[in-house]
Design a protein around this motif. Structure first.
Motif, PDB file in Angstrom:
ATOM      1  N   MET A 146       0.836  -1.181   0.000  1.00  0.00           N
ATOM      2  CA  MET A 146       0.000   0.000   0.000  1.00  0.00           C
ATOM      3  C   MET A 146       0.882   1.245   0.000  1.00  0.00           C
ATOM      4  SD  MET A 146      -2.992   0.816   2.687  1.00  0.00           S
ATOM      5  CE  MET A 146      -3.644   2.421   2.825  1.00  0.00           C
ATOM      6  N   GLU A 147       0.542   2.206  -0.851  1.00  0.00           N
ATOM      7  CA  GLU A 147       1.352   3.411  -0.938  1.00  0.00           C
ATOM      8  C   GLU A 147       1.104   4.335   0.247  1.00  0.00           C
ATOM      9  OE1 GLU A 147      -1.484   6.113  -3.854  1.00  0.00           O
ATOM     10  OE2 GLU A 147       0.070   4.873  -4.744  1.00  0.00           O
ATOM     11  N   PRO A 148       2.157   4.998   0.722  1.00  0.00           N
ATOM     12  CA  PRO A 148       1.981   5.911   1.857  1.00  0.00           C
ATOM     13  C   PRO A 148       1.236   7.175   1.426  1.00  0.00           C
ATOM     14  CG  PRO A 148       4.231   5.998   1.051  1.00  0.00           C
ATOM     15  CD  PRO A 148       3.539   4.906   0.288  1.00  0.00           C
ATOM     16  N   THR A 149       0.633   7.827   2.392  1.00  0.00           N
ATOM     17  CA  THR A 149      -0.056   9.094   2.153  1.00  0.00           C
ATOM     18  C   THR A 149       0.718  10.190   2.875  1.00  0.00           C
ATOM     19  OG1 THR A 149      -2.149   7.903   2.084  1.00  0.00           O
ATOM     20  CG2 THR A 149      -2.269  10.280   2.302  1.00  0.00           C
ATOM     21  N   ILE A 150       1.160  11.165   2.101  1.00  0.00           N
ATOM     22  CA  ILE A 150       2.011  12.235   2.600  1.00  0.00           C
ATOM     23  C   ILE A 150       1.244  13.546   2.538  1.00  0.00           C
ATOM     24  CG2 ILE A 150       4.213  13.460   2.276  1.00  0.00           C
ATOM     25  CD1 ILE A 150       4.529  10.417   2.821  1.00  0.00           C
ATOM     26  N   LEU A 151       1.380  14.351   3.590  1.00  0.00           N
ATOM     27  CA  LEU A 151       0.787  15.687   3.613  1.00  0.00           C
ATOM     28  C   LEU A 151       1.906  16.717   3.610  1.00  0.00           C
ATOM     29  CD1 LEU A 151      -1.502  17.762   3.976  1.00  0.00           C
ATOM     30  CD2 LEU A 151      -1.342  17.348   6.448  1.00  0.00           C
ATOM     31  N   VAL A 152       1.817  17.668   2.695  1.00  0.00           N
ATOM     32  CA  VAL A 152       2.768  18.774   2.659  1.00  0.00           C
ATOM     33  C   VAL A 152       2.003  20.054   2.977  1.00  0.00           C
ATOM     34  CG1 VAL A 152       4.406  20.097   1.266  1.00  0.00           C
ATOM     35  CG2 VAL A 152       4.162  17.627   0.908  1.00  0.00           C
ATOM     36  N   ALA A 153       2.430  20.747   4.021  1.00  0.00           N
ATOM     37  CA  ALA A 153       1.860  22.052   4.347  1.00  0.00           C
ATOM     38  C   ALA A 153       2.506  23.070   3.415  1.00  0.00           C
ATOM     39  CB  ALA A 153       2.142  22.395   5.805  1.00  0.00           C
ATOM     40  N   PHE A 154       1.676  23.893   2.766  1.00  0.00           N
ATOM     41  CA  PHE A 154       2.197  24.762   1.708  1.00  0.00           C
ATOM     42  C   PHE A 154       1.714  26.197   1.896  1.00  0.00           C
ATOM     43  CE2 PHE A 154       2.591  26.164  -2.784  1.00  0.00           C
ATOM     44  CZ  PHE A 154       3.907  25.796  -2.999  1.00  0.00           C
ATOM     45  N   ASP A 155       2.675  27.116   1.895  1.00  0.00           N
ATOM     46  CA  ASP A 155       2.362  28.544   1.898  1.00  0.00           C
ATOM     47  C   ASP A 155       3.288  29.216   0.894  1.00  0.00           C
ATOM     48  OD1 ASP A 155       4.845  28.835   3.178  1.00  0.00           O
ATOM     49  OD2 ASP A 155       3.972  29.193   5.140  1.00  0.00           O
ATOM     50  N   GLU A 156       3.412  30.524   0.968  1.00  0.00           N
ATOM     51  CA  GLU A 156       4.199  31.252  -0.026  1.00  0.00           C
ATOM     52  C   GLU A 156       5.692  31.275   0.275  1.00  0.00           C
ATOM     53  OE1 GLU A 156       2.907  33.692   3.255  1.00  0.00           O
ATOM     54  OE2 GLU A 156       1.687  32.646   1.807  1.00  0.00           O
ATOM     55  N   SER A 157       6.135  30.581   1.295  1.00  0.00           N
ATOM     56  CA  SER A 157       7.541  30.646   1.700  1.00  0.00           C
ATOM     57  C   SER A 157       8.431  29.711   0.876  1.00  0.00           C
ATOM     58  CB  SER A 157       7.675  30.276   3.180  1.00  0.00           C
ATOM     59  OG  SER A 157       7.433  28.896   3.361  1.00  0.00           O
ATOM     60  N   PRO A 158       9.712  30.061   0.752  1.00  0.00           N
ATOM     61  CA  PRO A 158      10.659  29.175   0.083  1.00  0.00           C
ATOM     62  C   PRO A 158      10.802  27.843   0.830  1.00  0.00           C
ATOM     63  CG  PRO A 158      11.694  31.304   0.585  1.00  0.00           C
ATOM     64  CD  PRO A 158      10.324  31.326   1.162  1.00  0.00           C
ATOM     65  N   GLN A 159      10.616  27.857   2.140  1.00  0.00           N
ATOM     66  CA  GLN A 159      10.717  26.622   2.927  1.00  0.00           C
ATOM     67  C   GLN A 159       9.594  25.653   2.550  1.00  0.00           C
ATOM     68  OE1 GLN A 159      10.720  29.751   4.195  1.00  0.00           O
ATOM     69  NE2 GLN A 159      12.675  29.989   5.222  1.00  0.00           N
ATOM     70  N   ALA A 160       8.405  26.169   2.308  1.00  0.00           N
ATOM     71  CA  ALA A 160       7.289  25.313   1.910  1.00  0.00           C
ATOM     72  C   ALA A 160       7.530  24.720   0.525  1.00  0.00           C
ATOM     73  CB  ALA A 160       5.981  26.087   1.935  1.00  0.00           C
ATOM     74  N   THR A 161       8.079  25.517  -0.376  1.00  0.00           N
ATOM     75  CA  THR A 161       8.413  25.011  -1.713  1.00  0.00           C
ATOM     76  C   THR A 161       9.479  23.924  -1.608  1.00  0.00           C
ATOM     77  OG1 THR A 161       7.830  27.125  -2.724  1.00  0.00           O
ATOM     78  CG2 THR A 161       9.250  25.650  -4.010  1.00  0.00           C
ATOM     79  N   ALA A 162      10.471  24.145  -0.758  1.00  0.00           N
ATOM     80  CA  ALA A 162      11.509  23.131  -0.549  1.00  0.00           C
ATOM     81  C   ALA A 162      10.903  21.859   0.038  1.00  0.00           C
ATOM     82  CB  ALA A 162      12.607  23.670   0.369  1.00  0.00           C
ATOM     83  N   ALA A 163       9.941  21.999   0.948  1.00  0.00           N
ATOM     84  CA  ALA A 163       9.279  20.834   1.542  1.00  0.00           C
ATOM     85  C   ALA A 163       8.502  20.059   0.483  1.00  0.00           C
ATOM     86  CB  ALA A 163       8.348  21.275   2.675  1.00  0.00           C
ATOM     87  N   LEU A 164       7.803  20.769  -0.387  1.00  0.00           N
ATOM     88  CA  LEU A 164       7.054  20.091  -1.454  1.00  0.00           C
ATOM     89  C   LEU A 164       8.002  19.367  -2.404  1.00  0.00           C
ATOM     90  CD1 LEU A 164       4.458  19.394  -2.937  1.00  0.00           C
ATOM     91  CD2 LEU A 164       4.601  21.635  -4.085  1.00  0.00           C
ATOM     92  N   ARG A 165       9.067  20.033  -2.800  1.00  0.00           N
ATOM     93  CA  ARG A 165      10.040  19.384  -3.696  1.00  0.00           C
ATOM     94  C   ARG A 165      10.678  18.163  -3.016  1.00  0.00           C
ATOM     95  NH1 ARG A 165      10.825  21.882  -8.340  1.00  0.00           N
ATOM     96  NH2 ARG A 165      10.191  24.041  -8.576  1.00  0.00           N
ATOM     97  N   HIS A 166      10.940  18.265  -1.732  1.00  0.00           N
ATOM     98  CA  HIS A 166      11.487  17.126  -0.991  1.00  0.00           C
ATOM     99  C   HIS A 166      10.509  15.955  -1.026  1.00  0.00           C
ATOM    100  CE1 HIS A 166      13.503  14.824   2.167  1.00  0.00           C
ATOM    101  NE2 HIS A 166      12.299  14.648   2.685  1.00  0.00           N
ATOM    102  N   ALA A 167       9.249  16.227  -0.735  1.00  0.00           N
ATOM    103  CA  ALA A 167       8.241  15.158  -0.725  1.00  0.00           C
ATOM    104  C   ALA A 167       8.099  14.525  -2.103  1.00  0.00           C
ATOM    105  CB  ALA A 167       6.901  15.708  -0.250  1.00  0.00           C
ATOM    106  N   LEU A 168       8.065  15.347  -3.140  1.00  0.00           N
ATOM    107  CA  LEU A 168       7.895  14.820  -4.497  1.00  0.00           C
ATOM    108  C   LEU A 168       9.089  13.989  -4.950  1.00  0.00           C
ATOM    109  CD1 LEU A 168       6.315  18.010  -6.069  1.00  0.00           C
ATOM    110  CD2 LEU A 168       5.168  15.779  -5.817  1.00  0.00           C
ATOM    111  N   SER A 169      10.279  14.375  -4.543  1.00  0.00           N
ATOM    112  CA  SER A 169      11.468  13.641  -4.976  1.00  0.00           C
ATOM    113  C   SER A 169      11.762  12.429  -4.090  1.00  0.00           C
ATOM    114  CB  SER A 169      12.688  14.568  -5.014  1.00  0.00           C
ATOM    115  OG  SER A 169      12.998  15.037  -3.717  1.00  0.00           O
ATOM    116  N   THR A 170      11.319  12.453  -2.856  1.00  0.00           N
ATOM    117  CA  THR A 170      11.615  11.372  -1.916  1.00  0.00           C
ATOM    118  C   THR A 170      10.540  10.289  -1.914  1.00  0.00           C
ATOM    119  OG1 THR A 170      12.771  12.961  -0.512  1.00  0.00           O
ATOM    120  CG2 THR A 170      12.172  10.853   0.496  1.00  0.00           C
ATOM    121  N   TYR A 171       9.296  10.687  -2.041  1.00  0.00           N
ATOM    122  CA  TYR A 171       8.168   9.751  -1.929  1.00  0.00           C
ATOM    123  C   TYR A 171       7.457   9.629  -3.271  1.00  0.00           C
ATOM    124  CZ  TYR A 171       9.094  10.898   2.937  1.00  0.00           C
ATOM    125  OH  TYR A 171       9.702  11.108   4.139  1.00  0.00           O
TER     126      TYR A 171
END
Length: 150
Positions: free
Chosen positions: A1-26
């Protein structure tokens, strides 16, 4: 079963980095992207009569949230994937944790603004509160701020 990941996203560069991390890692995960619309950003209060609610500011914040989530979808396309997006109104940390519980999220990824000292004490840390209350594991991404390097 595939994991379900939640990324909290706002206008910050940190949120963009978190999304890119999730997309590339999971790459095998179902990824949800959540933007929390904090009412403190579009209402004001003097402490005596409560809070003043501005309909115009709220509508503008909803439009901004829609634009941010479209940006998240565009980033996901760079990784040849799609994401489930949502926008909710509430206190940021609590809303992230509630969303995770309601949607059976296995893992939360979010950016940290890396505040230190009195700033962190006064403002609190959303990432810290999410990590303490999360029903699952949490990854906190901190993109270096160029100002920190000077």
């Amino acid at each position: 079963m595939e994991p379900t990941i939640l990324v909290a996203f706002d206008e910050s560069p940190q949120a963009t980095a978190a999304l890119r991390h999730a997309l590339s890692t999971y790459d095998d995960a179902e990824i949800h992207v959540l933007h929390v619309n904090d009412p403190r950003e579009w209402s004001t209060g003097d402490g005596l009569d409560g809070f003043f609610y501005s309909e115009a500011a709220f509508e503008q914040s909803k439009e901004s949230a829609e634009s941010l989530l479209e940006e998240a979808e565009d980033i996901a396309q760079e990784y040849d994937t799609t994401v489930t997006t949502a926008s909710q109104v509430g206190m940021v940390a609590e809303t992230i944790v509630d969303y995770a519980e309601e949607h059976d999220i296995d893992h939360i990824v979010l950016g940290s603004h890396g505040r230190r000292g009195i700033s962190r004490f006064l403002l609190g840390s959303v990432a810290e509160r999410v990590a303490r209350r999360s029903p699952g594991s949490v990854t906190i991404i901190r993109e270096k701020n160029p100002v920190d390097d000077q």
